[in-house]
Design an enzyme around this catalytic site. Structure first.
Site, PDB file in Angstrom:
ATOM      1  N   GLU A 197      20.210  18.932 -12.793  1.00  0.00           N
ATOM      2  CA  GLU A 197      20.941  18.903 -11.547  1.00  0.00           C
ATOM      3  C   GLU A 197      21.811  17.687 -11.598  1.00  0.00           C
ATOM      4  O   GLU A 197      22.122  17.112 -10.557  1.00  0.00           O
ATOM      5  CB  GLU A 197      20.169  19.375 -10.351  1.00  0.00           C
ATOM      6  N   GLU A 392      13.944  26.586 -13.145  1.00  0.00           N
ATOM      7  CA  GLU A 392      13.188  26.180 -11.801  1.00  0.00           C
ATOM      8  C   GLU A 392      13.397  27.470 -10.782  1.00  0.00           C
ATOM      9  O   GLU A 392      14.359  28.002 -10.715  1.00  0.00           O
ATOM     10  CB  GLU A 392      13.747  25.052 -11.174  1.00  0.00           C
TER      11      GLU A 392
HETATM   12  C1  BG6 Z   1      14.729  20.995  -7.817  1.00  0.00           C
HETATM   13  C2  BG6 Z   1      14.432  19.911  -8.337  1.00  0.00           C
HETATM   14  O1  BG6 Z   1      16.081  21.050  -7.569  1.00  0.00           O
HETATM   15  O2  BG6 Z   1      14.087  21.317  -6.705  1.00  0.00           O
HETATM   16  C3  BG6 Z   1      13.045  19.567  -8.395  1.00  0.00           C
HETATM   17  O3  BG6 Z   1      14.956  19.738  -9.742  1.00  0.00           O
HETATM   18  C4  BG6 Z   1      12.478  19.629  -6.947  1.00  0.00           C
HETATM   19  O4  BG6 Z   1      12.644  18.149  -8.586  1.00  0.00           O
HETATM   20  C5  BG6 Z   1      12.566  21.200  -6.579  1.00  0.00           C
HETATM   21  O5  BG6 Z   1      11.118  19.468  -6.884  1.00  0.00           O
HETATM   22  C6  BG6 Z   1      12.098  21.829  -5.264  1.00  0.00           C
HETATM   23  O6  BG6 Z   1      12.440  20.963  -4.352  1.00  0.00           O
HETATM   24  P1  BG6 Z   1      11.234  20.109  -3.477  1.00  0.00           P
HETATM   25  O7  BG6 Z   1      12.333  19.280  -2.445  1.00  0.00           O
HETATM   26  O8  BG6 Z   1      10.686  21.329  -2.718  1.00  0.00           O
HETATM   27  O9  BG6 Z   1      10.307  19.234  -4.417  1.00  0.00           O
END
Ligand code: BG6
Length: 498
Positions: A197, A392
């Protein structure tokens, strides 16, 4: 379950899961590892989901915070030092992934495990050997690693002594790191991502860019941010070059935060606001894919009086080494309005947006929108015409085993099924070239935005709480068997499991 959508995924589709060293690896002082930016993040107890969504409060850090962190040897106050303790559990964790049938495992290398301060000439052999063991373990099961070179863990000395990515030396340091890992793991790792990101430096400058905001005057900081991001763009292009030279059959991707904005209403001012928000989302990927700054970003610089210092070859470097594929995270969508005064807002992946009245939300306020994934895939493919990779996607939920030691996470199955159905439609109806899907995250780990362990994403539960109390034992959730079936049928059967 929607039984009307028949799903199909291409042969060789890369199914798997994604983690990152800063949130899952732990072992922060072992094997010669240096301290990283994520190791000095104290847990700040959120009273409720709303305060947990205040990313700036959770992620901002000062020199004084760092001094306190370095003096504190109570690791339980710094959850990312421990993560899910992958450092000591990697064989067990990869065995779980193999049991689910993973074709690919997305993970990151902690830069500070290879170059403890970031500025050394020679890499740390113990750190390199650790990832050799991890990749060998993956190979044992035929799992292809997909490695992020930088996922929120710049070495701390690089941040405090050099001002992180603001310093042009960052390019040299990063390239030395990339040279070390791509030459070492040639033959073991074919798929790479440069920066997780890359635009996230705007939202959490320290974790992504190693920038301690309080060191600058508020009106200087924009300039600092975009200069640092420019260095990351150049480093990303050079990393692509180095990777291709060291591993000729490698594929290198960028990794974008796929934020999806809808106009709050069909009022032209709302439509324009959504369009502007989308342009602001795409402009960073544009540099890595097209190899040039977009007119949007150039006019933003002009209008805000931002001047980027460039090396004489920087623009040529960007042009010469674009990425091979486009990967992205997708969790939620949000709305944009020309005038959001009085409108309800809600949190999303480190952003706050106008709430969409048609969408449900997770306990952390992230709006659940599977159709938005299809919209995103179509938009990205139409724009870039490069293979896409969803690296993701998932839902964070506070959960615990019931009295029988079971975790019935049907909501996770529902969330993922709905998103996979839309991905299948994008492939089969819209002609999108999608390489694979790695959910976030196959195992519970520490949340990026809130530092909570209890914001759980995994198919595998980890027995640890927000204060790092627990056995760190692993336990399969109900979704484990479901994802196993999904992979075994190459996504043709998304139906429930018992
Ligand atoms: C993504 C990141 O944007 O979101 C991860 O690359 C992150 O590192 C994931 O863990 C989920 O976000 P969060 O804040 O719920 O962990």
């Amino acid at each position: 379950m929607s039984d009307s959508i028949k799903t199909a995924f291409p042969e060789g589709f890369l199914w798997g899961g994604a983690t990152a060293a800063n949130q899952c690896e732990g072992g922060w002082k072992e094997g010669g590892k240096g301290v990283s930016a994520s190791d000095v993040f104290a847990f700040r107890d959120p009273d409720n989901a709303a305060s947990a969504a205040d990313v700036h409060a959770n992620c901002d850090i000062t020199d004084e915070d760092i001094r306190i962190a370095l003096a504190c040897d109570d690791d339980t106050k710094y959850p990312k030092r421990i993560g899910a303790d992958f450092y000591h559990h990697y064989q067990e964790d990869i065995a779980y992934y193999a049991e689910m049938g993973f074709k690919v495992y997305r993970m990151s290398i902690a830069w500070s495990r290879i170059f403890p301060r970031g500025d050394e000439q020679e890499p740390n052999e113990e750190g390199l050997a650790f990832y050799d063991r991890v990749f060998d373990e993956c190979a044992k099961y035929g799992i292809e690693p997909l490695v992020t070179m930088s996922h929120y863990e710049p070495p701390l000395a690089f941040c405090t002594e050099y001002n992180g990515w603001y310093n042009r030396k960052s390019i040299e340091f990063f390239c030395r790191y990339v040279e070390a890992i791509t030459s070492r793991y040639a033959g073991k790792v074919k798929y790479w991502l440069t920066f997780n990101e890359v635009d996230s430096i705007l939202r959490h400058p320290f974790m992504t860019g190693g920038l301690i905001e309080s060191r600058w005057e508020p009106d200087e900081f924009q300039q600092v941010l975009y200069q640092a991001m420019h260095h990351q763009f150049v480093a990303s292009a050079l990393a692509t070059k180095i990777c291709h030279e060291n591993i000729p059959d490698s594929k290198v991707g960028c990794m974008l935060t796929k934020l999806t904005y809808y106009p709050y209403t069909c009022k032209p001012a709302d439509v324009l606001a959504a369009q502007q928000a989308m342009r602001a989302t795409y402009c960073y990927g544009d540099v890595q894919v097209f190899g040039e700054y977009s007119p949007y970003l150039l006019s933003l610089y002009k209008n805000r009086g931002i001047h980027i210092e460039m090396g004489p070859d920087d623009l040529d470097i960007l042009k010469a080494y674009p990425v091979d594929f486009v990967s992205f995270s997708y969790y939620m969508s949000t709305c944009a309005a020309g005038d959001d005064e009085g409108l309800e807002t809600t949190a999303g992946n480190t952003v706050i947006g106008v709430k969409n009245p048609y969408l449900p939300s997770s306990a952390w306020g992230w709006q659940i929108d599977p159709v938005g994934l299809r919209i995103s895939l179509v938009d990205l493919y139409d724009r870039y015409r490069k293979p896409l990779f969803i690296v993701e996607n998932g839902i964070g939920v506070a959960e615990q085993p019931d009295e029988n030691g079971q975790i019935d996470d049907q909501y996770r199955i529902d969330y993922m099924r709905a998103h996979l159905e839309q991905a299948s439609l994008a492939i089969n109806e819209d002609g999108v070239d999608l390489m694979g899907y790695t959910c976030w995250a196959p195992i519970d780990l520490v949340s990026n935005s809130t530092n909570q362990m209890t914001k759980r994403y995994g198919f595998v539960y980890v027995d640890a709480d927000d204060h790092c109390q627990g056995t760190y034992n692993r336990l399969r959730k109900k979704s484990f068997g479901w994802y196993q079936k999904v992979i075994a049928t190459n996504g043709a059967d998304l139906s429930d499991v018992d």
